[in-house]
Each structure stands twice: as structure tokens, then as C-alpha cells.
Design a protein around this motif. Structure first.
Motif, PDB file in Angstrom:
ATOM      1  N   VAL A 189       0.835  -1.204   0.000  1.00 31.65           N
ATOM      2  CA  VAL A 189       0.000   0.000   0.000  1.00 31.65           C
ATOM      3  C   VAL A 189       0.870   1.254   0.000  1.00 31.65           C
ATOM      4  N   SER A 190       1.873   1.295   0.881  1.00 30.28           N
ATOM      5  CA  SER A 190       2.739   2.474   0.940  1.00 30.28           C
ATOM      6  C   SER A 190       3.564   2.623  -0.332  1.00 30.28           C
ATOM      7  N   TRP A 191       3.931   1.504  -0.960  1.00 34.69           N
ATOM      8  CA  TRP A 191       4.678   1.595  -2.230  1.00 34.69           C
ATOM      9  C   TRP A 191       3.825   2.286  -3.295  1.00 34.69           C
ATOM     10  N   VAL A 194       2.976   6.125  -2.143  1.00 33.12           N
ATOM     11  CA  VAL A 194       4.093   7.074  -2.077  1.00 33.12           C
ATOM     12  C   VAL A 194       4.920   7.081  -3.357  1.00 33.12           C
ATOM     13  N   ARG A 195       5.383   5.912  -3.780  1.00 34.42           N
ATOM     14  CA  ARG A 195       6.323   5.863  -4.901  1.00 34.42           C
ATOM     15  C   ARG A 195       5.651   6.042  -6.259  1.00 34.42           C
ATOM     16  N   ILE A 196       4.431   5.546  -6.391  1.00 31.37           N
ATOM     17  CA  ILE A 196       3.770   5.585  -7.703  1.00 31.37           C
ATOM     18  C   ILE A 196       2.837   6.786  -7.848  1.00 31.37           C
ATOM     19  N   CYS A 235      12.018   9.864  -9.259  1.00 32.04           N
ATOM     20  CA  CYS A 235      10.803   9.308  -9.871  1.00 32.04           C
ATOM     21  C   CYS A 235      11.143   8.196 -10.855  1.00 32.04           C
ATOM     22  N   LEU A 236      12.209   8.384 -11.629  1.00 32.01           N
ATOM     23  CA  LEU A 236      12.629   7.346 -12.576  1.00 32.01           C
ATOM     24  C   LEU A 236      13.107   6.092 -11.844  1.00 32.01           C
ATOM     25  N   LEU A 237      13.836   6.285 -10.739  1.00 30.18           N
ATOM     26  CA  LEU A 237      14.263   5.135  -9.940  1.00 30.18           C
ATOM     27  C   LEU A 237      13.047   4.375  -9.401  1.00 30.18           C
ATOM     28  N   ASN A 238      12.055   5.126  -8.917  1.00 29.88           N
ATOM     29  CA  ASN A 238      10.840   4.486  -8.415  1.00 29.88           C
ATOM     30  C   ASN A 238      10.113   3.728  -9.515  1.00 29.88           C
ATOM     31  N   LEU A 239      10.134   4.284 -10.717  1.00 35.52           N
ATOM     32  CA  LEU A 239       9.498   3.615 -11.856  1.00 35.52           C
ATOM     33  C   LEU A 239      10.214   2.306 -12.166  1.00 35.52           C
ATOM     34  N   LYS A 240      11.545   2.340 -12.178  1.00 36.58           N
ATOM     35  CA  LYS A 240      12.320   1.118 -12.441  1.00 36.58           C
ATOM     36  C   LYS A 240      12.064   0.073 -11.364  1.00 36.58           C
ATOM     37  N   TRP A 241      12.125   0.506 -10.099  1.00 34.09           N
ATOM     38  CA  TRP A 241      11.926  -0.432  -8.999  1.00 34.09           C
ATOM     39  C   TRP A 241      10.501  -0.979  -8.980  1.00 34.09           C
TER      40      TRP A 241
END
Length: 269
Positions: A189-191, A194-196, A235-241
Motif C-alpha cells: 500500500v505504501s509503495w 508514495v512511490r507511484i 521518480c525514474l528510480l521508483n518507476l524502475k523499482w
């Protein structure tokens, strides 16, 4: 902070056999081809031990900047939906939050640089932390934008859940399944939140504010602008991860659905 993943499995180790009955014999040690994959008698590699120690450090350290971040919000305003995030930010304990966050990233950067086997991709983590240490000077130079840091620090909640999930899974024989389920739900949920959702939303708000500032002043000479590409990097790192995290999950889900569909059709025929 950047997510930490498990290292890929190492090649099968070679063994050295000693006469365990001899009083002068040394303990049996299993060695792999590379020194960082040495295995002790319990089967744990040096990387496993280094990773576990690093995980415990993060479990203890991450709540500190998050705690100070939570103290900086006016929750009456925040949950009234009548005020923006910037208007709900008090910055009362901003310096404590900033100092705790800087100390955390500096300590973790030093740890990863000195013990790179404690994470899967030390190069990525080191670059991430260096960028974060530069990024954190933004709200010091421009305190009217300090609320951005308050929102962004929420990512450490997800990082804590990620690491706690791994720590609990390793001890799953003694950890109640309910606790593991709660941590797992908190992680996913937090991923997503927050990240997306939150990180790209912050990037959008930054771009809108930059456009308004440039249009108003008719100038591109604004010191805040370089921090926008830095946030874009995160943001790009979060997209990759996110791709690395959800791709195998979606693939397994699709394969399961296809298998169930084929199975039901064959039964019908």
C-alpha cells in the motif's frame, strides 16, 4: 531511501573437509569461488550476515526522521481537506527532521560504501544517497518549500516496511502469520501511494510552480530549478523499482489465470 533487494543466488560452493575428530582440526568451513560468498557452518553467507546487520540498522534508524516529519503537520488542517499540504505544514520541528535525515543518509552511505555486499546494487544505492544529500539542501536554502521534504520523507515508511518484511520472512518460523501479513500489506500500500502516486504528483507540482515563476519573472535564472531534475531522477528510480517489483507478480497472476481458464475449459469438454 532506495529499496534493498536480495542478492541473486551464488554458485554452488566448494568444500574443504577436515578431520573433525582430530584435536588440532579446524572447524569445517565451506568456501565459494568468491570471498564474499563464504559460507559459515549454519549456511549463511557473508553477504547474508552483512545484509542482516544493515537491515537491523535501518529498522532502528528509519523511524527517527519519520517521527520528526510527523511532528511538523497540523493534522486538523491536513484532514479537513480545506487546506493544501503547504498550508498544513508547520515546520515547527523542521531542523530536527532535516538533521535526522541528513545523519541517516550520511551514515547509510558510509555503511554501503564500506560494506557493499550488504545490498544488491551498491552503486545505485550510493548514487541515490549522494543525490539525496544534495537534494536535502533545497529546503534549507528555500525554507518556503520545506513542506516538499515533509511529503517526500514519507517514502521512508515504505522503506521500513520493505526491510521489516524481509527481516520477518527470514524468521517466519517464529513470527505469527498475521504480523507478516500486516507488514506485507503496509509495504504494498505504501509503495503504491508514495512511490507511484505521491512522487510523480510532487514532480507535477514542482513543474507547475516553476512554469508560473518563469512566466511571472520572464527569467529562467532561479536557483530552485536544478532540484526538479533531481526529483525526476528519484521518480525514474521508483518507476524502475516498481517495474522490477510488480512485473513477476503480474506475470505469475496472468499465468495462474490462464492455467485456471484452460483447466476449466478442459473439464467442460
Amino acid at each position: 531511501m532506495a529499496p534493498r533487494d536480495r542478492l541473486s543466488e551464488s554458485p554452488p560452493p566448494t568444500e574443504r573437509h577436515d578431520d573433525v575428530n582430530s584435536p588440532t582440526s579446524t572447524p569445517i568451513v565451506i568456501k565459494s569461488v568468491k570471498s564474499f560468498c563464504k559460507v559459515n557452518i549454519s549456511g549463511e553467507t557473508e553477504a547474508d550476515i552483512a545484509r542482516d546487520r544493515h537491515d537491523i540498522f535501518n529498522i532502528v534508524a528509519l523511524p527517527i526522521p519519520v517521527f520528526f516529519m510527523l511532528l511538523n503537520w497540523d493534522y486538523g488542517r491536513f484532514f479537513s481537506w480545506e487546506y493544501s499540504a503547504a498550508e498544513s505544514w508547520t515546520a515547527k520541528y523542521f531542523m530536527e527532521m532535516w538533521a535526522a535525515t541528513m545523519l541517516y543518509f550520511a551514515a547509510d552511505l558510509t555503511w554501503v560504501a564500506r560494506v557493499p555486499i550488504c545490498v544488491k546494487s551498491p552503486g545505485v544505492i550510493i548514487k541515490h544517497h549522494l543525490a539525496a544529500l544534495v537534494y536535502l539542501w533545497g529546503p534549507i536554502i528555500w525554507p518556503n518549500h520545506s513542506w516538499f521534504m515533509g511529503v517526500i520523507i514519507s517514502v521512508e515508511v515504505n522503506t521500513w516496511f520493505l526491510i521489516a518484511r524481509r527481516v520477518l520472512y527470514k524468521r517466519r518460523e517464529i513470527i505469527p502469520q498475521f504480523a507478516m501479513d500486516v507488514v506485507s500489506v503496509g509495504f504494498y500500500v505504501s509503495w503504491i501511494v508514495v512511490r507511484i502516486i505521491v512522487f510523480p504528483l510532487i514532480l507535477y507540482i514542482m513543474l507547475v510552480m516553476a512554469h508560473e515563476r518563469i512566466t511571472t519573472t520572464n527569467s529562467w535564472m532561479h536557483g530552485e530549478l536544478p532540484f526538479i531534475p533531481l526529483h525526476g531522477f528519484f521518480c525514474l528510480l521508483n518507476l524502475k523499482w516498481s517495474h522490477d517489483l510488480f512485473k513477476p507478480i503480474i506475470k505469475r497472476w496472468l499465468c495462474k489465470n490462464n492455467s485456471d481458464s484452460k483447466h476449466s475449459i478442459s473439464k467442460g469438454l
